[in-house]
Design an enzyme around this catalytic site. Structure first.
Site, mmCIF file in Angstrom:
data_model
loop_
_atom_site.group_PDB
_atom_site.id
_atom_site.type_symbol
_atom_site.label_atom_id
_atom_site.label_comp_id
_atom_site.label_asym_id
_atom_site.label_seq_id
_atom_site.Cartn_x
_atom_site.Cartn_y
_atom_site.Cartn_z
ATOM 1 N N SER A 147 26.541 -84.720 35.995
ATOM 2 C CA SER A 147 27.056 -85.421 37.179
ATOM 3 C C SER A 147 26.601 -86.867 37.103
ATOM 4 O O SER A 147 25.651 -87.191 36.365
ATOM 5 C CB SER A 147 26.462 -84.756 38.423
ATOM 6 O OG SER A 147 26.684 -85.537 39.576
ATOM 7 N N TYR A 160 19.227 -81.735 43.750
ATOM 8 C CA TYR A 160 20.425 -81.771 42.905
ATOM 9 C C TYR A 160 20.244 -82.814 41.793
ATOM 10 O O TYR A 160 20.469 -82.518 40.616
ATOM 11 C CB TYR A 160 21.643 -82.094 43.775
ATOM 12 C CG TYR A 160 22.964 -82.110 43.044
ATOM 13 C CD1 TYR A 160 23.515 -80.932 42.537
ATOM 14 C CD2 TYR A 160 23.682 -83.297 42.867
ATOM 15 C CE1 TYR A 160 24.737 -80.941 41.867
ATOM 16 C CE2 TYR A 160 24.900 -83.315 42.209
ATOM 17 C CZ TYR A 160 25.430 -82.143 41.713
ATOM 18 O OH TYR A 160 26.637 -82.149 41.050
HETATM 19 N N1 LIG Z 1 32.472 -81.770 43.053
HETATM 20 C C1 LIG Z 1 31.852 -82.869 42.667
HETATM 21 O O1 LIG Z 1 31.944 -83.933 43.309
HETATM 22 C C2 LIG Z 1 31.035 -82.862 41.395
HETATM 23 C C3 LIG Z 1 30.656 -84.097 40.852
HETATM 24 C C4 LIG Z 1 29.902 -84.112 39.688
HETATM 25 C C5 LIG Z 1 29.533 -82.922 39.083
HETATM 26 N N2 LIG Z 1 29.919 -81.738 39.639
HETATM 27 C C6 LIG Z 1 29.472 -80.518 38.963
HETATM 28 O O2 LIG Z 1 30.598 -79.779 38.527
HETATM 29 C C7 LIG Z 1 30.285 -78.391 38.503
HETATM 30 C C8 LIG Z 1 31.340 -77.614 39.267
HETATM 31 O O3 LIG Z 1 31.389 -78.120 40.596
HETATM 32 P P1 LIG Z 1 32.581 -77.809 41.617
HETATM 33 O O4 LIG Z 1 32.787 -79.060 42.369
HETATM 34 O O5 LIG Z 1 33.701 -77.137 40.940
HETATM 35 O O6 LIG Z 1 31.785 -76.776 42.577
HETATM 36 P P2 LIG Z 1 32.312 -75.503 43.374
HETATM 37 O O7 LIG Z 1 33.705 -75.704 43.766
HETATM 38 O O8 LIG Z 1 31.294 -75.239 44.430
HETATM 39 O O9 LIG Z 1 32.232 -74.350 42.271
HETATM 40 C C9 LIG Z 1 30.996 -73.964 41.753
HETATM 41 C C10 LIG Z 1 31.198 -72.843 40.753
HETATM 42 O O10 LIG Z 1 29.915 -72.452 40.251
HETATM 43 C C11 LIG Z 1 29.752 -71.044 40.443
HETATM 44 N N3 LIG Z 1 28.335 -70.744 40.626
HETATM 45 C C12 LIG Z 1 27.482 -71.232 41.561
HETATM 46 N N4 LIG Z 1 26.263 -70.686 41.396
HETATM 47 C C13 LIG Z 1 26.360 -69.854 40.323
HETATM 48 C C14 LIG Z 1 25.439 -68.995 39.651
HETATM 49 N N5 LIG Z 1 24.164 -68.861 40.054
HETATM 50 N N6 LIG Z 1 25.867 -68.279 38.587
HETATM 51 C C15 LIG Z 1 27.153 -68.384 38.162
HETATM 52 N N7 LIG Z 1 28.071 -69.168 38.754
HETATM 53 C C16 LIG Z 1 27.671 -69.885 39.821
HETATM 54 C C17 LIG Z 1 30.632 -70.707 41.655
HETATM 55 O O11 LIG Z 1 31.077 -69.349 41.661
HETATM 56 P P3 LIG Z 1 30.325 -68.161 42.451
HETATM 57 O O12 LIG Z 1 30.004 -68.669 43.814
HETATM 58 O O13 LIG Z 1 31.316 -67.038 42.413
HETATM 59 O O14 LIG Z 1 29.121 -67.831 41.624
HETATM 60 C C18 LIG Z 1 31.829 -71.609 41.379
HETATM 61 O O15 LIG Z 1 32.688 -71.009 40.429
HETATM 62 C C19 LIG Z 1 28.881 -78.262 39.089
HETATM 63 O O16 LIG Z 1 27.933 -78.171 38.056
HETATM 64 C C20 LIG Z 1 28.705 -79.565 39.849
HETATM 65 O O17 LIG Z 1 27.348 -79.927 39.978
HETATM 66 C C21 LIG Z 1 30.663 -81.680 40.766
#
Ligand SMILES: NC(=O)c1ccc[n+]([C@@H]2O[C@H](COP(=O)([O-])OP(=O)(O)OC[C@H]3O[C@@H](n4cnc5c(N)ncnc54)[C@H](OP(=O)(O)O)[C@@H]3O)[C@@H](O)[C@H]2O)c1
Length: 273
Positions: A147, A160
């Site tokens: 990130s 985070y």
């Molecule tokens: N959205 C942003 O602005 C942003 C920016 C930079 C980086 N990111 C990074 O991108 C990645 C995905 O983010 P997103 O925005 O798509 O988030 P999201 O919509 O909340 O999705 C998170 C995913 O991670 C899974 N997850 C969470 N805890 C887990 C665990 N203990 N074991 C296995 N799976 C787990 C969730 O599924 P379950 O709940 O079914 O486990 C879900 O599929 C993350 O690493 C986040 O830090 C996001």
């Protein structure tokens, strides 16, 4: 001799929704078979069904990356599922959580533990479990979804940020160790992405400050240097670019602008614009 399968087998963690779902679809579209993994098998099944409906090969996998026993069990199941398709040679560590609170908040111990267990140790343990096999076969690709919070600090998300900085440092160290092995480790660092995680952040900001939802979204949009939210598909495109290519130790920063920045921190402060 390096064995480079034309039909790759990918494991995408956090594939059940958001960025991980977009990555899973894109990886399947590339012709790779994909294990769509998260804690909720039901949500992974939904993604898998739609990949299969468009002609792709995918399997759902129940996996809690924060739990070492769940990782061991899921990898055992993955071996059975992927059998004739070969071993996992593309690993995308995308699963992540993001909670906000002041750094002195009374629940900080548990919050730090949760963030490090999921965002850092989960990725580390999967790398430890899968990379030795990739090394032995002379080919593998690992892309870790970090990130912009792994490149700079943001107020109220100290746990985070700490977990994403840990993931960055660890990945770059491992990349250095793996130089010349055929296993390439890279990172993507998106700024705010229009995903369910962002929707949660908007909801939290609305609750806390009582501003309108549109204004809260505007806050996140304006925080991105490029002036717009990054799309989930852009992140997926960047991940596939790194899986397909030969970059190693690269950091692809996606800031919502038209340009992408590819840094190789292990070499010099090389920044391509
Ligand atoms: N959205 C942003 O602005 C942003 C920016 C930079 C980086 N990111 C990074 O991108 C990645 C995905 O983010 P997103 O925005 O798509 O988030 P999201 O919509 O909340 O999705 C998170 C995913 O991670 C899974 N997850 C969470 N805890 C887990 C665990 N203990 N074991 C296995 N799976 C787990 C969730 O599924 P379950 O709940 O079914 O486990 C879900 O599929 C993350 O690493 C986040 O830090 C996001």
């Amino acid at each position: 001799m390096a064995i480079r399968s034309e039909r790759h087998v990918a494991l995408v963690t956090g594939g059940s929704r958001g960025i991980g779902e977009a990555i899973s679809r894109r990886v399947a579209h590339e012709g790779a078979s994909v294990l769509v993994a998260s804690r909720s098998r039901g949500d992974c099944e939904r993604v898998v069904e739609s990949i299969r409906a468009s002609g792709g090969t995918a399997w759902p996998l129940a996996l809690d990356v924060a739990d070492p026993a769940s990782i061991a069990g899921a990898l055992e199941e993955a071996r059975k599922l992927t059998g004739p398709f070969g071993s996992i040679d593309w690993l995308v560590n995308n699963a992540g959580i993001a909670e906000s609170a002041p750094f002195t908040d009374e629940k900080r111990e548990a919050r730090f533990e949760r963030h490090l267990a999921t965002n850092f140790h989960g990725a580390r343990r999967l790398i430890e479990a899968l990379v030795p096999g990739m090394e032995a076969r002379g080919y593998g690709r690992v892309v870790n979804v970090a990130s912009s919070a792994g490149l700079r600090g943001y107020a109220y998300v100290s746990a985070y940020c700490a977990s994403k900085f840990a993931l960055m440092g660890y990945s770059l160290a491992v990349a250095d160790e793996l130089e010349g092995s055929g296993v390439h480790v890279n990172l993507v660092c998106p700024h705010y992405v229009d995903s369910p995680m962002l929707a949660q952040s908007v909801e939290r900001l609305v609750k806390k400050t009582r501003i309108e939802e549109a204004m809260a979204r505007e806050f996140f949009r304006r925080s991105n240097p490029g002036g717009r939210l990054v799309s989930m598909d852009e992140v997926a495109g960047a991940v596939v670019h790194l899986l397909r290519g030969d970059e190693h130790g690269a950091v692809l920063e996606l800031d919502g602008g038209a340009e992408r920045r590819l840094r190789h921190p292990n070499r010099a402060s090389e920044v391509a614009r």
